[in-house]
Design an enzyme around this catalytic site. Structure first.
Site, mmCIF file in Angstrom:
data_model
loop_
_atom_site.group_PDB
_atom_site.id
_atom_site.type_symbol
_atom_site.label_atom_id
_atom_site.label_comp_id
_atom_site.label_asym_id
_atom_site.label_seq_id
_atom_site.Cartn_x
_atom_site.Cartn_y
_atom_site.Cartn_z
ATOM 1 N NE ARG A 57 -3.451 0.491 2.694
ATOM 2 C CZ ARG A 57 -4.671 0.813 2.267
ATOM 3 N NH1 ARG A 57 -5.422 -0.073 1.665
ATOM 4 N NH2 ARG A 57 -5.152 2.027 2.470
ATOM 5 C CG HIS B 206 11.898 -0.227 -4.743
ATOM 6 N ND1 HIS B 206 10.548 -0.422 -4.940
ATOM 7 C CD2 HIS B 206 12.438 -0.004 -5.971
ATOM 8 C CE1 HIS B 206 10.285 -0.301 -6.231
ATOM 9 N NE2 HIS B 206 11.407 -0.052 -6.884
ATOM 10 C CD GLU C 189 14.364 -7.556 -2.155
ATOM 11 O OE1 GLU C 189 13.498 -7.561 -1.274
ATOM 12 O OE2 GLU C 189 14.090 -7.701 -3.358
HETATM 13 C C1 GRF Z 1 10.492 -7.739 -2.074
HETATM 14 O O1 GRF Z 1 10.985 -7.937 -3.360
HETATM 15 C C2 GRF Z 1 10.618 -6.296 -1.675
HETATM 16 O O2 GRF Z 1 11.736 -5.683 -2.220
HETATM 17 C C3 GRF Z 1 9.373 -5.687 -2.260
HETATM 18 O O3 GRF Z 1 8.374 -6.673 -2.084
HETATM 19 C C4 GRF Z 1 8.969 -7.948 -2.008
HETATM 20 C C5 GRF Z 1 8.550 -8.543 -0.706
HETATM 21 O O4 GRF Z 1 8.987 -9.878 -0.559
HETATM 22 N N1 GRF Z 1 9.078 -4.428 -1.619
HETATM 23 P P1 GRF Z 1 8.812 -10.616 0.838
HETATM 24 O O5 GRF Z 1 7.321 -10.577 1.171
HETATM 25 O O6 GRF Z 1 9.644 -9.903 1.842
HETATM 26 O O7 GRF Z 1 9.273 -12.023 0.592
#
Ligand code: GRF
Length: 205
Positions: free
Chosen positions: A94, A112, A177
């Site tokens: 959101r 992101h 990430e």
């Molecule tokens: C990730 O790729 C993050 O960068 C983006 O949404 C995805 C979330 O993945 N904002 P998860 O739910 O943390 O596995």
């Protein structure tokens, strides 16, 4: 002397792999933090179930029938009641209204899957492929009132390979990430940074 543990809330809408990475790093003592709430807008989010299994307090407010700002007001109140000091968006699908951003100024982090400011918004990995970019990656940044826009805390590049698909690229980015989000949260919880305009200056000591 025991270090002050920052009270962290996590907002998610999906599978919650970034939540798991943050939770693991906290449990391993790598981040001076305590998770006080895992919140979702979706009752069926896998991440919520993972949070319950790990014994964290969870909450869900479905947005249906509520305006954007009244909804975010409720979310802000839930976060405040939980005593949250830092908020991590982890796949929270959101766009935050100013009501929520202003309730936690420079206290909301987002991950992101691109090197911002390139490829904001949805399906950033696919956007990078379609653009023909050679490199993409991931970014952890503070949230401000514009989408995928606030001061950048950490980034990690990921090369785009011949034959990459949205899935293969997303998978390789996700690995990073899970590294940089805990590192960024650690910097924030330790308070070893200052924000100067758009720049986040991290103390190297
Ligand atoms: C990730 O790729 C993050 O960068 C983006 O949404 C995805 C979330 O993945 N904002 P998860 O739910 O943390 O596995």
């Amino acid at each position: 002397m025991s270090q002050h543990l920052k009270k962290v809330a996590i907002l998610l809408s999906g599978r919650g792999s970034n939540f798991v990475a943050l939770s693991d790093a906290i449990q391993e003592g790598k981040i001076p933090a305590r998770i006080v709430l895992v919140f979702s807008n979706r009752p069926d989010a896998q991440g919520l179930e993972k949070a319950r299994q790990r014994g964290y307090p969870t909450a869900c407010i479905p947005p249906e029938g509520r305006g954007r700002e009244p909804y975010d007001q409720l979310v802000a109140e839930a976060l405040q009641e939980a005593g949250a000091e830092v908020i991590c968006l982890a796949g929270y699908m959101r766009i935050l209204s100013p009501v929520l951003v202003r309730a936690f100024p420079e206290r909301i982090l987002n991950i992101h899957p691109s090197l911002l400011p390139a490829f904001t918004g949805l399906r950033a990995q696919r956007q990078a492929l379609e653009w023909g970019a050679r490199v993409s990656g991931c970014t952890v940044h503070f949230v401000d009132e514009e989408l995928d826009h606030g001061p950048i805390i950490l980034q990690h590049p990921v090369p785009i390979l011949e034959g990459d698909t949205e899935e293969s690229l997303s998978e390789r980015i996700l690995v990073h990430e899970h590294e940089i989000y805990p590192q960024a949260l650690r910097i924030v919880c330790q308070g070893k940074y200052r924000i100067q305009g758009r720049r986040v200056i991290v103390d190297q000591a």
